[in-house]
Structures are given as C-alpha cells and as structure tokens.
Design a protein around this motif. Structure first.
Motif, PDB file in Angstrom:
ATOM      1  N   LEU A   1       9.693  14.132  -4.551  1.00 17.95           N
ATOM      2  CA  LEU A   1       8.656  15.148  -4.457  1.00 17.95           C
ATOM      3  C   LEU A   1       7.273  14.509  -4.365  1.00 17.95           C
ATOM      4  CD1 LEU A   1       9.212  18.208  -4.634  1.00 17.95           C
ATOM      5  CD2 LEU A   1       8.179  18.130  -6.883  1.00 17.95           C
ATOM      6  N   LEU A   2       7.030  13.542  -5.235  1.00 14.13           N
ATOM      7  CA  LEU A   2       5.715  12.901  -5.254  1.00 14.13           C
ATOM      8  C   LEU A   2       5.480  12.107  -3.983  1.00 14.13           C
ATOM      9  CD1 LEU A   2       5.159  11.776  -8.891  1.00 14.13           C
ATOM     10  CD2 LEU A   2       3.677  13.190  -7.500  1.00 14.13           C
ATOM     11  N   PHE A   3       6.564  11.509  -3.464  1.00 14.67           N
ATOM     12  CA  PHE A   3       6.417  10.744  -2.232  1.00 14.67           C
ATOM     13  C   PHE A   3       6.041  11.673  -1.080  1.00 14.67           C
ATOM     14  CE2 PHE A   3       8.287   9.011   1.659  1.00 14.67           C
ATOM     15  CZ  PHE A   3       7.571   7.840   1.727  1.00 14.67           C
ATOM     16  N   LEU A   4       6.751  12.808  -0.987  1.00 15.85           N
ATOM     17  CA  LEU A   4       6.456  13.761   0.081  1.00 15.85           C
ATOM     18  C   LEU A   4       5.030  14.274  -0.071  1.00 15.85           C
ATOM     19  CD1 LEU A   4       9.766  15.770   0.270  1.00 15.85           C
ATOM     20  CD2 LEU A   4       8.916  14.020   1.830  1.00 15.85           C
ATOM     21  N   TRP A   5       4.648  14.499  -1.324  1.00 19.80           N
ATOM     22  CA  TRP A   5       3.316  14.995  -1.632  1.00 19.80           C
ATOM     23  C   TRP A   5       2.274  13.981  -1.165  1.00 19.80           C
ATOM     24  CZ3 TRP A   5      -0.141  13.352  -5.623  1.00 19.80           C
ATOM     25  CH2 TRP A   5      -1.136  14.260  -5.928  1.00 19.80           C
TER      26      TRP A   5
ATOM     27  N   TYR B   1       0.344  -2.311   4.481  1.00 19.09           N
ATOM     28  CA  TYR B   1       0.834  -1.366   3.481  1.00 19.09           C
ATOM     29  C   TYR B   1       2.162  -0.735   3.876  1.00 19.09           C
ATOM     30  CZ  TYR B   1      -3.509  -1.759   0.903  1.00 19.09           C
ATOM     31  OH  TYR B   1      -4.551  -2.231   0.165  1.00 19.09           O
ATOM     32  N   GLY B   2       2.661  -1.101   5.065  1.00 21.43           N
ATOM     33  CA  GLY B   2       3.963  -0.584   5.479  1.00 21.43           C
ATOM     34  C   GLY B   2       3.919   0.837   5.987  1.00 21.43           C
ATOM     35  N   PHE B   3       2.721   1.341   6.386  1.00 22.80           N
ATOM     36  CA  PHE B   3       2.641   2.706   6.894  1.00 22.80           C
ATOM     37  C   PHE B   3       3.316   2.850   8.249  1.00 22.80           C
ATOM     38  CE2 PHE B   3      -1.455   2.944   4.305  1.00 22.80           C
ATOM     39  CZ  PHE B   3      -0.782   3.458   3.220  1.00 22.80           C
ATOM     40  N   ASP B   4       3.573   1.669   8.943  1.00 24.07           N
ATOM     41  CA  ASP B   4       4.200   1.762  10.258  1.00 24.07           C
ATOM     42  C   ASP B   4       5.726   1.729  10.161  1.00 24.07           C
ATOM     43  OD1 ASP B   4       4.228  -0.774   9.328  1.00 24.07           O
ATOM     44  OD2 ASP B   4       3.605  -1.744  11.202  1.00 24.07           O
ATOM     45  N   GLN B   5       6.236   1.580   8.946  1.00 23.98           N
ATOM     46  CA  GLN B   5       7.690   1.510   8.760  1.00 23.98           C
ATOM     47  C   GLN B   5       8.302   2.914   8.864  1.00 23.98           C
ATOM     48  OE1 GLN B   5       9.352  -1.423   7.698  1.00 23.98           O
ATOM     49  NE2 GLN B   5       7.489  -2.628   7.870  1.00 23.98           N
ATOM     50  N   PRO B   6       9.625   2.981   9.097  1.00 23.11           N
ATOM     51  CA  PRO B   6      10.284   4.293   9.061  1.00 23.11           C
ATOM     52  C   PRO B   6      10.125   4.921   7.667  1.00 23.11           C
ATOM     53  CG  PRO B   6      11.786   2.603   9.867  1.00 23.11           C
ATOM     54  CD  PRO B   6      10.548   1.901   9.439  1.00 23.11           C
ATOM     55  N   ILE B   7      10.137   6.244   7.642  1.00 22.33           N
ATOM     56  CA  ILE B   7       9.780   6.941   6.408  1.00 22.33           C
ATOM     57  C   ILE B   7      10.756   6.653   5.273  1.00 22.33           C
ATOM     58  CG2 ILE B   7      10.968   9.115   7.001  1.00 22.33           C
ATOM     59  CD1 ILE B   7       8.082  10.255   5.844  1.00 22.33           C
TER      60      ILE B   7
ATOM     61  N   GLN C   1      12.367   3.896   4.779  1.00 25.82           N
ATOM     62  CA  GLN C   1      12.071   2.570   4.239  1.00 25.82           C
ATOM     63  C   GLN C   1      10.829   2.612   3.344  1.00 25.82           C
ATOM     64  OE1 GLN C   1      12.309  -0.299   7.259  1.00 25.82           O
ATOM     65  NE2 GLN C   1      11.956  -2.043   5.919  1.00 25.82           N
ATOM     66  N   GLN C   2       9.848   3.391   3.781  1.00 22.52           N
ATOM     67  CA  GLN C   2       8.649   3.539   2.952  1.00 22.52           C
ATOM     68  C   GLN C   2       8.994   4.115   1.595  1.00 22.52           C
ATOM     69  OE1 GLN C   2       5.067   5.252   4.486  1.00 22.52           O
ATOM     70  NE2 GLN C   2       5.691   4.875   6.588  1.00 22.52           N
TER      71      GLN C   2
ATOM     72  N   TYR D   1       8.575   2.448  -2.083  1.00 21.18           N
ATOM     73  CA  TYR D   1       7.842   3.166  -3.133  1.00 21.18           C
ATOM     74  C   TYR D   1       8.664   3.263  -4.415  1.00 21.18           C
ATOM     75  CZ  TYR D   1       6.072   7.430  -5.430  1.00 21.18           C
ATOM     76  OH  TYR D   1       5.638   8.354  -6.324  1.00 21.18           O
ATOM     77  N   VAL D   2       9.951   3.623  -4.261  1.00 21.89           N
ATOM     78  CA  VAL D   2      10.812   3.723  -5.435  1.00 21.89           C
ATOM     79  C   VAL D   2      10.998   2.352  -6.078  1.00 21.89           C
ATOM     80  CG1 VAL D   2      13.155   4.219  -6.222  1.00 21.89           C
ATOM     81  CG2 VAL D   2      12.003   5.803  -4.714  1.00 21.89           C
ATOM     82  N   GLY D   3      11.144   1.329  -5.214  1.00 18.02           N
ATOM     83  CA  GLY D   3      11.280  -0.027  -5.731  1.00 18.02           C
ATOM     84  C   GLY D   3      10.098  -0.393  -6.610  1.00 18.02           C
ATOM     85  N   GLN D   4       8.907  -0.036  -6.148  1.00 16.56           N
ATOM     86  CA  GLN D   4       7.707  -0.315  -6.940  1.00 16.56           C
ATOM     87  C   GLN D   4       7.725   0.438  -8.262  1.00 16.56           C
ATOM     88  OE1 GLN D   4       4.710   0.804  -4.155  1.00 16.56           O
ATOM     89  NE2 GLN D   4       4.462  -1.256  -3.340  1.00 16.56           N
TER      90      GLN D   4
END
Lengths: 340, 339
Positions: free
Chosen positions: A22-26, A55-61, A63-64, A68-71
C-alpha cells in the motif's frame, strides 16, 4: 501458550506485507516525476536519466517494489532529502522522549481512569457517575492541542491575575539550568540511574502538563470502557453466586468483578497506542518536546515525504507490536482465548 | 466480537431443494412479504406485516430517542449548529474574512469588545462573531462531505465483504486491517500531504480515515444479521441471494452505520482542527474556519486567550452535540433496549 504466540506473530506478516504494498503504491501515486522533484524544473534530460538510474526509477515496477521491501527489511526507512539524515537514526534518537511522554500519559489515564470508571459503575446513576460520564464526554470532544494550549497558558505561562497558578515549566523536557547526564535519553530514568534526583524531578515536572493533555482522550475512553465493563460483570450470575455464598464484598470486587471487567479494558488500552502516537504529534509541538511527534510535525511543515512514509511504516509496526503484546497478555489473563 | 468471527458463507447448495418445504409455512411466507396474507390469518396475526415491522423498529427507536434527555440536548445542539451554518449570511453582522478593521490591530494588542464587535476582532481585522458564525458553515460542509465520502467508501468495501463472503471478504478485511493499523490522524495526514493544500484534500483525508471503520462495522453487522432467523426463513422460502442481501440483510444492518456516521461527524470536526494545526488546511489564513482560527490565535494566547477559547468552545460543543446524538441513537437502536 507458545502456539498461541506463534500464531499471533504469523498473523502480523500478511498485514505488514500489505502495508508495504500500500505504501509503495502510495509512494508511486505521488504527483510528479521523482527525479524532477529532486533536481528541480531546470534539470537536463541527461541528469534526470542519471538520477533515474541511480535510484532505480527506470527499473520495472516489480523490481522497484522488491528493492523497497529489501530496504525495509534491512531497517532502511530512507533518509530525509532535507537534512540528509537517515529516518531511522533520527527516530531512534528521538523516540525515548515520545515513549516517556506516552507512558506518562498512559499512566495518568490508567491510574485515574480505572478507579473512576469502577466507582461510576458501582454507583451507576449517582452523582459520581453523572459527573464522570459528562467529564469523559468533554475529554473526547476537546481537541488535544487546544487542551494542551489551555493547560500551558493556565499552569505554565500564567493568565493575568492568575499567575500564582503557573507553577509548571512550559516547554522542553528539562530545565536548561540543570546539567544532567543522559545515558538512555529517557530523562526520568537517567536521573534515577545516575542518582541525580533533582534532574529526574525536573523531568517529571516537565512531563506533567503534556501527559495530562495527551492522556485526556485515553482517560475518557478508559473510564467509559471500565464503567461499561464493570456494569456488565456486576450483573453476571457468578458475581451473584459469589455474594450469595457469603464472600466478603471486597474479595468479590477484586477477584470476580475487577479481574473479569478489566479484560476488555486491556484491549482498549492497547488500542490507545495509535491515539497516543498521533496525539504526540500535536502535544509535542505545543510543549516543544523533541520527540518523534515534533519530528513528524517538522516533516509535514516541510512536506518531507520520505520522513512521512518512514514514520507511517514505523508507527504501524509499533502499533502492530503493541497490539501483539496486548493479545499475548490477554491470552495470559484469559486462558480460554489460547485454544482458539 | 461478531466482526471477528469467521464468515460462514451460505451457498445455495447448502439450502438445496431437499430442505425446502413444498408449501412454505404460510405465516412465515406472509411475514417476509412473499405472499399476501389471507384475511383470516391477517386477523389472527394482527396486521404487522414485514413493512410495518420494519418501520416499527425505527419508530420504537425514535420513541426511545425523544425520551432520552441527552438525545434532546444533542439534537438541539446539532439543530442549532445546522441552522447557524445554513443561515450564516443572515445571522452574521458583517462579511466574513473582510479584514476591514485591520488598522485597529497591532502585533501585541487587539481593540476591546465593543457594541459593534461583541466578541472583538480577530488578528486579521475581521469581526470575531462573524468569523465564528461562518466557521460553523465550513465545519458543516467539511464534516458532512467527509463523512459521506467515508461512508460511501466504507459501505462499498464492507458491503462487498458482507454480501459475498469467502475470498472477497478475506481480501477486503485484510485491506481494512492494514488501514486500521495506521492511526486515523496519521492516515489523514498522509493523504492530505500527498494531495497538497486544496480545500478538497482535507475532506478526502478525513474520509479516508473513516473508510476502514465503516467497512468493518457494516461487514460485521451484515454478518450477524445474516445469521438471524428471518434470513434463514427467507432462504428456506427460496428467495434469491440478491433479494435477501439487498432487501433484508442490508437495510437491517444500517443501524450501527448510521450511529457511526453521527459520531464520525464529531470526529471530523475535531480532526479538521488538528489538520489545520498541522498546516494541512486551507492555505488562506483569514478564512473563517474554527481549526484555522485556533491555530492563528495561539500567537496571542496570553494577551487574548478568548481568541483560542471561543473557537475551541465552538468545536467542543458541536462535537458534543453529534456525540450525544450518536450515542443516544446507538442506545435507542440497541436490541437490548427494544423491549
């Protein structure tokens, strides 16, 4: 009991997973291009491409999301673009102040709330009952920061003609004149640990007004919950039986009425964590307390989204953990629940 | 708590043809409105068909409501608030946010109360009474719009979960759990922060915080309603799922939702003030909104405490009105008090 605990902990996983989605989509729904937001309107396409790659904004969603979860799993909640400090570090530095305040508020609410609710229920319909119910209504409808300001003006700053009431400190966690050693950053605890009793006392004085302001809503809720719950239990058959078999009324009250009546109250207290943490945002800024509440306040004023997101994940985690502890306590108090 | 109990979905095969009586019990059939009651039976059973029974619940609730002093107080406060909000332009002595008397304001002093300005001036040089009256209008709009938005969102989610059960229920309720794991004020803050400072943002933000509450409530109440005998009777008469859900379960589940909506209006009015305080409200500082007025008054708390006190009282009294009314409504609709 162990199985019960493990089950409860496992139930947390889907909730936290969903929260991260949810937070990621947000985060993705934030208007505008994140790279452009960082670099400003005049950024060159090359610079934007570089930031996107960095920042990886060009990666597939997907993977992003995994990144994010990894972090998050590694405890990396991001850092504030404004100050450059990692969110987690600032949280940990400031969290003791908020915990101290929230505990003080909760202590105030519980110590006053449970006896008051009990008394009101015992004499339902009487004077104490009416007063208590009205006061608890008032506690819910007055905005926290209004109460905080009023307390501050009356008991710390002083109204013209009523200055004698202003005996408490108006802001901060400790007087600047006191040279206290800080070990844990819990100022009251620090004072007790190092034997600097005047420092501890000073910290307690600083806590009184914020704790009353922050504790007002939990107090009102605990009073009403205790009252309702005691009223319910008083009409139970086993209470009548206990009385009928000639148990002293004090024993009936303690062992039969209070113990059973406090079960729902325990849950209510756990559910107040959210209200306390949200209320801390308002109270801390009124009394200039350097906790996570005032940190969030600064973040909101500066529209610092990284901090805001980190804060929400963090609060949700704390909230979930506190309610887990409450659930476990509940299982400890009431054996019937373990089997479910 | 009934809301947490696992949902047992009633699939049609559970109520297969074998269980159905060939001729439905005529008394039951008439009371769920399946067939018209024959005159003799109507005489024997009294004329309390389903339609009248439906209204008698609300009628009974209303009768209990008017006997409850706190309901009367709540209703009077709410009615007064709504009237003031609606007729603000007639009642207020001046134009709102006019700042006509800005010349009388200095950084440290405000002019004293006068017949022209019974409550004095606000720090922007507008008449305080006028601002308070127009503030009621703002609070009413924000409160109603945000509660209606939250109600719609919650009703859709909760209704889906309650009507379909099964995996829809699981999915929706997990989402609701997640939303509930964020304290409502913080949820509102995050939504308002993302949407930026626009008038709609604050309403959507407060509505977003209400959605999970409404969803959970409606779902729980639909679940407990769907276990009742009259629903069982409807199933056994072979009524369709849609008819039962929309015609019987949903209308009977709305009581708690209505109560919550009344209480949510109180919360909304308080939360507007908190969001204003956090700097997420309307960007115009002179706008007549109670929360906004409170925030601006803090700079002059010591010299002019009434600037904080009056809007604070307005918020508290209005919230009190809705709370009293909502709780009286809850008591009146409570099946325990129905006898």
């Amino acid at each position: 009991m162990l199985r019960f605990a493990v089950r409860r902990i496992l139930l947390l996983v889907p909730v936290l997973f969903g929260l991260s989605v949810l937070l990621f989509l947000w985060l993705r729904a934030l208007p505008g291009d994140p790279a452009r937001a960082l670099l400003g309107e005049k950024a060159t396409p090359e610079a934007i491409a570089r930031i996107n790659a960095q920042y990886g904004f060009d990666q597939p969603i997907l993977q992003q999301y995994l990144t994010y979860v990894g972090q998050l799993v590694r405890g990396d909640f991001g850092s504030s673009p404004r100050t450059g400090e990692p969110v987690v570090e600032t949280f940990l530095l400031r969290f003791p102040a908020t915990i101290e305040l929230a505990l003080a508020a909760l202590l105030f609410a519980v110590v006053i709330g449970i006896p008051l609710g009990y008394l009101a229920a015992k004499r339902a319909g009487g004077m104490i009952d009416t007063l208590t119910v009205s006061a608890s209504l008032a506690g819910v409808v007055v905005p926290v920061f209004v109460l905080a300001y009023l307390l501050k003006v009356v008991f710390a700053v002083g109204l013209p003609g009523w200055e004698w009431l202003a005996v408490l400190p108006s802001s901060g966690r400790q007087s600047v004149t006191i040279d206290a050693t800080h070990v844990t950053n819990f100022y009251v605890l620090d004072g007790l640990l190092t034997g600097e009793l005047d420092a501890a006392w000073d910290a307690i004085l600083h806590l009184i007004l914020p704790a009353i302001a922050l504790g007002s809503i939990p107090l009102a809720i605990i009073v009403r919950m205790t009252r309702a719950s005691v009223l319910d239990v008083l009409h139970e058959d086993y209470v009548r039986t206990a009385r009928a078999k000639g148990l002293p009324s004090g024993l009936v009250s303690r062992r039969h009425v209070l113990r059973n009546a406090l079960l729902p109250v325990t849950t209510t207290i756990g559910l107040q964590t959210g209200a306390l943490l949200a209320g801390a945002v308002l109270t801390e800024s009124v009394f200039a307390i350097n906790g996570i509440g005032s940190y969030l306040f600064e973040a909101i004023s500066n529209l610092d989204f990284a901090v805001l997101q980190g804060f929400i994940v963090f609060i949700a985690l704390v909230y979930a953990l506190v309610n887990l502890v409450v659930d476990l306590l509940y299982g400890l108090i009431d054996p019937r629940l373990r089997t479910r | 708590m009934s809301a947490d109990e696992p949902h047992r979905s009633r699939t049609d095969d559970q109520w297969g043809d074998d269980d159905l009586p060939v001729i439905p019990d005529i008394a039951v059939a008439t009371s769920v409105g399946l067939i018209e009651r024959p005159p003799l039976l109507a005489e024997a059973m009294g004329d309390d068909g389903v339609h009248e029974e439906g209204t008698s619940l609300w009628k009974g609730a209303f009768q209990r409501l008017v006997r409850n002093p706190s309901a009367i107080i709540g209703a009077v406060i709410v009615a007064g608030f709504v009237l003031i909000a609606v007729f603000a332009p007639v009642l207020a002595p001046y134009e709102p946010a006019g700042s006509q008397w800005i010349s009388q304001i200095t950084p440290s002093t405000l002019p004293p109360f006068s017949p022209e300005h019974p409550l004095g001036l606000d720090p922007f040089g507008s008449d305080l009474l006028t601002q308070l009256i127009f503030g009621a209008r703002q609070s009413l709009i924000i409160g109603v719009v945000s509660t209606v938005l939250g109600l719609i969102g919650g009703a859709i989610l909760g209704g889906l979960a309650g009507a379909f059960g099964g995996w829809v229920d699981v999915l929706v309720m997990r989402l609701v759990d997640i939303l509930l794991s964020i304290p409502s004020l913080l949820l509102a803050v995050s939504v308002a922060a993302v949407m930026g400072r626009q008038p709609l943002a604050i309403m959507v933000a407060i509505a977003a915080a209400q959605v999970p509450i409404f969803a959970r409530l409606l779902r729980g109440s639909m679940l407990s309603e769907s276990r009742k005998d009259y629903v069982l009777a409807s199933w056994s008469l072979g009524l369709r799922r849609r008819t039962i859900t929309m015609g019987h379960v949903l209308p009977n589940s709305l009581g708690p939702v209505l109560v919550q909506a009344t209480l949510s209006l109180a919360t909304a009015i308080i939360e507007v003030a908190a969001l204003s305080y956090l700097g997420l409200g309307d960007p115009d500082p002179a706008v007549a909104e109670w929360g906004r007025m409170l925030v601006k008054a803090q700079e002059r708390l010591q010299s002019a405490p009434h600037l904080t006190l009056f809007p604070g009282i307005c918020i508290a009294v209005t919230a009190l009105g809705f709370t009293l009314l909502g709780e009286a409504l809850r008591e009146a609709l409570d099946p325990k008090s129905r006898r």
